[in-house]
Design an enzyme around this catalytic site. Sequence first.
Site, PDB file in Angstrom:
ATOM      1  N   HIS A   1       0.829  -1.207   0.000  1.00 24.33           N
ATOM      2  CA  HIS A   1       0.000   0.000   0.000  1.00 24.33           C
ATOM      3  C   HIS A   1       0.864   1.257   0.000  1.00 24.33           C
ATOM      4  O   HIS A   1       0.614   2.203  -0.728  1.00 24.33           O
ATOM      5  CB  HIS A   1      -0.891   0.028   1.250  1.00 24.33           C
TER       6      HIS A   1
ATOM      7  N   ASP B   1      -4.235   7.043   2.333  1.00 24.16           N
ATOM      8  CA  ASP B   1      -4.710   5.770   1.802  1.00 24.16           C
ATOM      9  C   ASP B   1      -6.233   5.767   1.951  1.00 24.16           C
ATOM     10  O   ASP B   1      -6.759   6.223   2.979  1.00 24.16           O
ATOM     11  CB  ASP B   1      -4.095   4.626   2.628  1.00 24.16           C
TER      12      ASP B   1
END
Length: 443
Positions: free
Chosen positions: A20, A113
């Site tokens: 990520h 994120d």
Amino acid sequence: AHRENAQKHIAVFAFPFATHAVPLLSLVRKLSESVPDVNFSFFNTPQSNQSLFTKGNGFERIEPRSVDNGLPEGFRIGRNPHEPVEYFLKATPGNYKSAVEESGLTFDGLITDALYWFAKEMAEEMRVPWVTYFTAGPRPLLVHVDTDNIRSCMGINGPEDETLEFLPGFSAIRSGDLPEGTVSGVDSPFATLLHKMGQILPHASAVAMNSFEEIDPIVVQALKSRLPNLLNIGPFILKSPPPCGSDIHGCLEWLDQRPTSSVAYISFGSVITPSPHELKALAEALEACEFPFLWSFRGNVEEMLPEGFLERTKEKGLIVPWVPQLTVLAHPSVGVFVTHCGWNSVTESIIGGVPMICRAFFGEQKLNQRTVEAVWEFGVTIEGGKFTKNGTMKALKVILSSEKGKLMREKIGVLKQLALEAVDTDGSSTANFNFLVEFITKL
Ligand code: UDP
């Protein structure tokens, strides 16, 4: 609070697990090159930051800052890769709030994120816009945004083979292909997180994602109607390749010596190691087939693979702990990618034009796997969902030595071309990225 040189300053919140933080940092690097008067603070765990910020190159205006990882004193990583994630999530958003406070800085914008639904409220408190980055593909995003709709159409814990006719582009997708937490296990902490994310994303100033519009037009259209500020800016790895893709194990030279489209490349990403039983079956299949193989292997090879395997396969196999995957998949000798179907891996396989053998494990991997097999038709799911010697040999033969395999290669070639066009000067992803740059410039 103080301002460095009266420049703008943006806070970035990374998610420190799986792959990520890497794509988020790539985005921030590219933004920092494109908007020169902005500083970025990259809030992340010290462990993840340490692996990301190994070299100073290109990071001049990106400052790594630490957030608490939430692990109890003396915690040791065991076999369950989800455990540290659960501890970390318990520490959010408090750990980010304290880190921002401790920095003593005033921020003009927040990029996070997409998992961090709590950032909406934080951005409101900070009175700044909130840009999110979804690091996977359009299908899981549509599932998360439409979770309530899916639950009301299918119920909870229904049959696994029921298809999602009611969702645009999903008629080949079955309930069992959905990420855990969508219609089963709905009370787990991660399911709750994804559900909240799906509900809150429509309120973000922009939802950027590491994909391109042409990859799945019907699904992207459906998403755009739900997320007015959706920006497909990928495959971002083509815009901002990783800085440290060096080939210390000599994979590329090894590939140079193999015939075109002959090699099976195997990797399960940064988190997963298949069970000993499956590793053995996979190794036996590789040994029994004539195809050369390159294996990015996590763990101790001697202990985990059958005795004598290395010696017996040394002429046709190369096993290394890490490869420059993007470059490997783009090498003409690679004929198939045996993959867990993480989004970065699927994207890189498309960029390389390499068909896939899919063995999905968790999260959105099963949805990616099903899409590769039944929608895009440039890969196969491993028979029975797990590696067996026979199932693996069959899959290798289909892709590496059958007409069907050639057709898959042609099909993925078409998508590869669309990916390259998307990031070209006039492409859709370039236009979307430029829009994001303009947005950041105006902060
Ligand atoms: N990767 C790599 N070398 C390896 C194995 C993996 O560079 O030997 C990279 C790969 O290129 C991809 C990432 O690790 O960018 C894996 O991401 P993915 O989303 O596929 O899986 P995850 O790590 O999130 O499970």
